[in-house]
Write a protein that holds these residues in place. Structure first.
Motif, PDB file in Angstrom:
ATOM      1  N   ASN A   1       8.397  22.183  -3.684  1.00 32.81           N
ATOM      2  CA  ASN A   1       8.363  21.192  -2.610  1.00 32.81           C
ATOM      3  C   ASN A   1       8.280  19.791  -3.201  1.00 32.81           C
ATOM      4  O   ASN A   1       7.527  19.541  -4.146  1.00 32.81           O
ATOM      5  N   SER A   2       9.057  18.889  -2.629  1.00 34.20           N
ATOM      6  CA  SER A   2       9.066  17.500  -3.085  1.00 34.20           C
ATOM      7  C   SER A   2       8.116  16.668  -2.232  1.00 34.20           C
ATOM      8  O   SER A   2       8.136  16.764  -0.999  1.00 34.20           O
ATOM      9  N   VAL A   3       7.303  15.873  -2.886  1.00 35.52           N
ATOM     10  CA  VAL A   3       6.399  14.949  -2.204  1.00 35.52           C
ATOM     11  C   VAL A   3       6.802  13.534  -2.604  1.00 35.52           C
ATOM     12  O   VAL A   3       6.794  13.183  -3.784  1.00 35.52           O
ATOM     13  N   VAL A   4       7.190  12.733  -1.612  1.00 34.87           N
ATOM     14  CA  VAL A   4       7.638  11.364  -1.858  1.00 34.87           C
ATOM     15  C   VAL A   4       6.503  10.405  -1.514  1.00 34.87           C
ATOM     16  O   VAL A   4       5.936  10.467  -0.420  1.00 34.87           O
ATOM     17  N   THR A   5       6.169   9.535  -2.447  1.00 37.85           N
ATOM     18  CA  THR A   5       5.156   8.505  -2.221  1.00 37.85           C
ATOM     19  C   THR A   5       5.839   7.142  -2.261  1.00 37.85           C
ATOM     20  O   THR A   5       6.498   6.801  -3.246  1.00 37.85           O
ATOM     21  N   ARG A   6       5.680   6.380  -1.171  1.00 35.74           N
ATOM     22  CA  ARG A   6       6.298   5.060  -1.092  1.00 35.74           C
ATOM     23  C   ARG A   6       5.229   3.974  -1.092  1.00 35.74           C
ATOM     24  O   ARG A   6       4.120   4.177  -0.602  1.00 35.74           O
TER      25      ARG A   6
ATOM     26  N   SER B   1       0.845  -1.199   0.000  1.00 39.12           N
ATOM     27  CA  SER B   1       0.000   0.000   0.000  1.00 39.12           C
ATOM     28  C   SER B   1       0.875   1.241   0.000  1.00 39.12           C
ATOM     29  O   SER B   1       2.019   1.235   0.467  1.00 39.12           O
ATOM     30  N   SER B   2       0.306   2.326  -0.507  1.00 40.66           N
ATOM     31  CA  SER B   2       1.026   3.595  -0.542  1.00 40.66           C
ATOM     32  C   SER B   2       0.903   4.314   0.792  1.00 40.66           C
ATOM     33  O   SER B   2       0.019   4.021   1.602  1.00 40.66           O
ATOM     34  N   ASP B   3       1.807   5.282   0.996  1.00 38.70           N
ATOM     35  CA  ASP B   3       1.750   6.100   2.209  1.00 38.70           C
ATOM     36  C   ASP B   3       0.364   6.698   2.397  1.00 38.70           C
ATOM     37  O   ASP B   3      -0.207   6.663   3.494  1.00 38.70           O
ATOM     38  N   THR B   4      -0.164   7.264   1.320  1.00 41.08           N
ATOM     39  CA  THR B   4      -1.450   7.967   1.410  1.00 41.08           C
ATOM     40  C   THR B   4      -2.572   7.030   1.832  1.00 41.08           C
ATOM     41  O   THR B   4      -3.389   7.365   2.706  1.00 41.08           O
ATOM     42  N   ASP B   5      -2.618   5.838   1.230  1.00 36.16           N
ATOM     43  CA  ASP B   5      -3.675   4.885   1.580  1.00 36.16           C
ATOM     44  C   ASP B   5      -3.579   4.456   3.040  1.00 36.16           C
ATOM     45  O   ASP B   5      -4.593   4.338   3.739  1.00 36.16           O
ATOM     46  N   ILE B   6      -2.362   4.211   3.512  1.00 41.17           N
ATOM     47  CA  ILE B   6      -2.190   3.756   4.893  1.00 41.17           C
ATOM     48  C   ILE B   6      -2.636   4.838   5.866  1.00 41.17           C
ATOM     49  O   ILE B   6      -3.331   4.567   6.851  1.00 41.17           O
ATOM     50  N   ILE B   7      -2.238   6.085   5.599  1.00 38.61           N
ATOM     51  CA  ILE B   7      -2.595   7.187   6.500  1.00 38.61           C
ATOM     52  C   ILE B   7      -4.107   7.365   6.554  1.00 38.61           C
ATOM     53  O   ILE B   7      -4.693   7.612   7.615  1.00 38.61           O
TER      54      ILE B   7
END
Length: 464
Positions: A188-193, A24-30
């Protein structure tokens, strides 16, 4: 293998989510897990990654543009300084001074815009004034307004990947450097893991579910006896701590960076050099005789014996020595003394920024050419609230076949207005061993009154 007692409640919640949902991605988990907030997720993720209980499947980084303080000001004005200057020039404004009378932007912003337009070739300047080389609508600055300002004004997100290369370069160049806050844009850098649970993570989670793990001893745990059948979570001392960013540029360094940026906007090339210098470049190459009282004024710091900087070329040393002794090929009479080559090679801490100019003049510079340096210099002084043994000098040289005093005064006028932001200034005769004629510029400070803004002059033939 990591034992179940290593799992923090936040770690366990993250492992449960990944076991049930897969990668899952960072966004989905949060958004979907039982973790209370983004900070809790970040901590749990870093802990588990460091223990190899979860793995980073992929990482995508995307840059987004926002307007900085200067950009917000441009948006409120409805135009950027570059576009405004192009329209002023198209409307018949003949000079930078004419355009600067428009108070929509201050003199510094107009000066920076002028430098940018000259650099990109959108305008040219000659004796008749400023001229456009293309229509304002065809310039990259119009593209910046259309592709950056208008989408951001509408309230949407703007990714750098969507911008053409020429627009992206301007946005990057005008985003804040370290320690600077006043900029036109902010990138600004946005990192998605993508994270996924590992086999070791599944084992640790299974064991944690089968046992009670205690992270803190409380009165209730002691009273009800829960601790008897529980495992105690151990301290993990090798977990990477969160980063604390406390550094910030000193205000004086920020001021020097502003001066550097303005000189470069005016088309100057920066000169750099070592703090350690020999007397040859610091004095002799500038036609300052080895017995001259001006050397006493400097009170230089001499370095210990054995510390040397590279010697000048022998041919150059001999030419300078001959110039000092009898004028050499310059047509002058020199100083009529025996030049000491040993003294010329003594190593000192640079006492004047003009040493940078001397080195530049001897390195086959471009003619015509414009050079500047911000030189840290050292002279003996009594340390108090206003004096230190080191200070910075701004040094500049302009080279041309027909440079004269009128050009010099025009440049000083430009520096007073664009660099110092002064509106009242005057020029007085001055003396420097390596220039003739020499002049001092004084500017009127609203509180301090008349203060010296700097010295200048035309290099003597013995220097050039």
């Amino acid at each position: 293998m990591t034992e179940e007692r290593d799992l923090h409640p936040l770690e366990e919640k993250l492992l449960v989510y990944l076991e049930e949902n897969g990668g899952s991605s960072d966004t989905d988990i949060i958004e979907r897990s039982e973790l209370p907030d983004e900070g809790s997720f970040r901590r749990a993720a870093e802990w588990l990654l460091s223990r190899e209980l979860v793995t980073e499947v992929s990482r995508d980084e995307e840059e987004f543009v926002e307007l900085g303080p200067l950009g917000i000001g441009n948006l409120e004005a409805g135009i950027t300084p570059e576009l405004a200057m192009l329209r002023e020039a198209a409307g018949g404004a003949g000079s930078l001074q004419d355009i600067q009378k428009n108070t929509i932007f201050d003199r510094g912003r107009w000066g920076s815009a002028f430098g940018s337009l000259m650099k990109t070739g959108h305008i040219v300047k000659d004796a008749d004034g400023i001229h456009l080389t293309c229509e304002p609508a065809e310039t990259v600055f119009q593209k910046v307004w259309d592709l950056v300002y208008e989408p951001l004004a509408a309230g949407g997100e703007l990714g750098m990947a969507l911008l053409p290369e020429d627009v992206a370069l301007i946005v990057k160049d005008r985003s804040p450097k370290r320690g600077k806050t006043r900029a036109e844009f902010s990138v600004n850098s946005v990192v998605t893991r993508m994270l996924d649970i590992t086999a070791e993570g599944r084992i640790a989670l299974k064991a944690a579910k089968e046992n009670i793990t205690i992270g803190a001893i409380t009165p209730q745990v002691l009273a009800d006896g829960t601790w008897k059948n529980a495992r105690f979570r151990r301290y993990q001392l090798d977990i990477p701590p969160s980063q604390i960013h406390t550094g910030r540029l000193h205000p004086y360094r920020q001021f020097l960076d502003t001066v550097r940026k303005r000189f470069m906007a005016l088309g100057f090339t920066e000169m750099r050099g070592s703090l350690a210098e020999n007397e040859f470049w610091n004095n002799d190459a500038l036609f300052m005789p080895q017995f001259h009282p001006a050397r006493d004024i400097h009170d230089v710091y001499f370095l210990e014996d054995g510390i040397e900087v590279p010697h000048p070329e022998p041919e150059l040393m001999e030419r300078v020595a001959e110039t000092h002794e009898n004028g050499g090929i310059t047509g002058g009479r020199g100083w009529n003394y025996s030049f000491s080559r040993q003294q010329s090679l003594k190593t000192i801490l640079r006492s004047q920024g003009t040493a940078l100019s001397a080195r530049t003049l001897a390195s086959n510079p471009e003619i015509p050419g414009k050079y500047f340096g911000i030189a840290r210099c050292f002279r003996y002084d009594q340390v108090d609230s206003t004096h230190l043994p080191d200070f910075f000098q701004v040094e500049g040289i302009v080279l041309g076949e027909e440079i004269n005093l009128r050009h010099l005064l025009g440049l000083l006028k430009l520096f007073a207005e664009e660099i110092a932001g002064a509106s009242d200034y005057k020029f007085l005769p001055g003396y420097f061993p390596f220039t003739e004629p020499s002049v001092e510029m004084h500017i009127l400070h609203p509180v301090l009154g008349w203060v010296e803004g700097g010295g200048a002059g035309l290099f003597r033939p013995e220097v050039c």
